[in-house]
Scaffold this motif. Structure first.
Motif, PDB file in Angstrom:
ATOM      1  N   THR A 118      96.950 -51.349 -68.381  1.00  0.00           N
ATOM      2  CA  THR A 118      97.919 -50.547 -67.658  1.00  0.00           C
ATOM      3  C   THR A 118      97.200 -49.771 -66.561  1.00  0.00           C
ATOM      4  OG1 THR A 118      97.783 -48.421 -68.832  1.00  0.00           O
ATOM      5  CG2 THR A 118      98.987 -50.195 -69.932  1.00  0.00           C
ATOM      6  N   ARG A 299     105.509 -45.184 -70.643  1.00  0.00           N
ATOM      7  CA  ARG A 299     106.060 -45.841 -69.444  1.00  0.00           C
ATOM      8  C   ARG A 299     105.074 -46.854 -68.876  1.00  0.00           C
ATOM      9  NH1 ARG A 299     107.886 -40.505 -68.653  1.00  0.00           N
ATOM     10  NH2 ARG A 299     106.177 -40.012 -67.217  1.00  0.00           N
ATOM     11  N   ALA A 300     103.783 -46.506 -68.911  1.00  0.00           N
ATOM     12  CA  ALA A 300     102.774 -47.428 -68.400  1.00  0.00           C
ATOM     13  C   ALA A 300     102.693 -48.671 -69.275  1.00  0.00           C
ATOM     14  CB  ALA A 300     101.412 -46.736 -68.331  1.00  0.00           C
ATOM     15  N   ARG A 302     105.117 -49.969 -71.129  1.00  0.00           N
ATOM     16  CA  ARG A 302     106.322 -50.765 -70.899  1.00  0.00           C
ATOM     17  C   ARG A 302     106.216 -51.542 -69.586  1.00  0.00           C
ATOM     18  NH1 ARG A 302     110.707 -46.084 -72.646  1.00  0.00           N
ATOM     19  NH2 ARG A 302     110.770 -46.579 -74.880  1.00  0.00           N
ATOM     20  N   SER A 303     105.680 -50.895 -68.560  1.00  0.00           N
ATOM     21  CA  SER A 303     105.536 -51.545 -67.259  1.00  0.00           C
ATOM     22  C   SER A 303     104.549 -52.712 -67.355  1.00  0.00           C
ATOM     23  CB  SER A 303     105.060 -50.524 -66.220  1.00  0.00           C
ATOM     24  OG  SER A 303     104.829 -51.140 -64.980  1.00  0.00           O
ATOM     25  N   ALA A 306     106.026 -55.624 -69.286  1.00  0.00           N
ATOM     26  CA  ALA A 306     107.062 -56.343 -68.525  1.00  0.00           C
ATOM     27  C   ALA A 306     106.455 -57.256 -67.478  1.00  0.00           C
ATOM     28  CB  ALA A 306     107.989 -55.326 -67.858  1.00  0.00           C
TER      29      ALA A 306
END
Length: 306
Positions: A118, A299-300, A302-303, A306
């Motif tokens: 990430t 959030r990192a 998940r990004s 994805a």
């Protein structure tokens, strides 16, 4: 009838059950190592000098996110993204954080899974046998213990007394290190051992016993200052390597009983008083801040996934 309220926050379980409720350990134990069991009694050490300097080593862990990892075979298995940190704080009139180590891992039973990279760091893949919560817990514990052991070796050259929060485990080969067990879950030796531990006054210790055979440890109990609301309130178990002599172990036990009460926490300042020593509590706060903001890291993750 008498009712007393324990200062230990119930959210952390219990600092110690009643004497009769501790689960007897099946580990071989020799309670006559220092004195015969029939001569066991609380020991005062007022004439012993406390440690000049002491380094406390501790670690923290956090589950950052749950993950679902699909292997090349198309099967999806559960995993955990975790962060662990270990630190050392030196106390000699003032407290100084010496060093902090941080590690992050994606624990998953999927063989050959990729590391999760990430913008805020990498969660390296750590394989486990299966996606079972107990397996995950043991893997996290090994990561944390490995960091603590590495850090303890780095600070051992300071010449100060090393105190490791928890059993010695991977620190057992660190000469002179002391394991500090603040949550009592097992009873070692015959019932008289815990009976004497329950009779301790603040600053007193029990005689020593030997725990284990192939990997032996010297062990003893110390009572810290604080309200005695049940028989083992404020009682902690200490241990050191069985490789040291009886004389050296006894000197360490006396110095620990003299020194540890100086760092005992007060109930109005700590939810796990008095066992959660002030330097350890402060170090844990510093380590949790070094783990990073959990929302930002989530959030990192998940990004990146994805």
């Amino acid at each position: 009838m008498r009712i007393a309220i324990d200062s230990w926050d119930p959210g952390y379980g219990s600092g110690a059950s009643d004497v009769l409720d501790l689960v007897p350990s099946e580990v071989p134990t020799d309670a006559g190592a220092e004195v015969p069991l029939e001569r066991w009694a609380p020991r005062r050490v007022d004439d012993v000098a406390p440690w000049d300097g002491v380094v406390f080593v501790d670690g923290v862990q956090r589950i950052d996110a749950r993950a679902w990892v699909t292997g090349d075979d198309g099967v999806t298995r559960q995993g955990l993204c975790v962060s662990v940190a270990a630190g050392a704080v030196r106390c000699n009139g003032v407290a100084e954080v010496l060093d902090v180590l941080v590690d992050r891992a994606l624990i998953s039973p999927v063989g050959g899974a990729d590391h999760l990279v990430t913008r805020h760091g990498m969660w390296r893949h750590v394989p486990v046998a299966e996606d079972d919560i107990e397996v995950f817990d043991r893997a996290i514990g090994r990561l944390r213990a490995s960091l603590e052991a590495t850090l303890a070796q780095q600070v051992a050259s300071s010449g100060d007394q090393i105190v490791v929060d928890g059993p010695l485990s991977q620190h057992r080969h660190l000469a002179g290190a002391l394991g500090y067990v603040k949550t009592l879950q097992r009873g070692y030796g015959p019932p008289d051992v815990l009976r004497v531990a329950a009779e301790l006054q603040p600053g007193e210790r029990t005689p020593m016993l030997v725990i284990g055979e192939s990997v032996a440890r010297w062990s003893w109990y110390v009572r810290l200052p604080g309200a005695i609301v049940h028989p083992l309130a404020g009682v902690v178990r200490c241990e050191t390597s069985g490789d040291v002599s009886l004389t050296s172990a006894a000197e360490l036990a006396d110095a620990a009983a003299r020194s540890l009460p100086r760092f005992a926490s007060a109930a109005h300042k700590d939810a796990r008083a008095p066992q959660n020593l002030y330097p350890i509590a402060g170090l844990e706060r510093a380590l949790r801040s070094r783990l990073g903001d959990q929302g930002l890291l989530l959030r990192a993750l998940r990004s990146a996934a994805a």
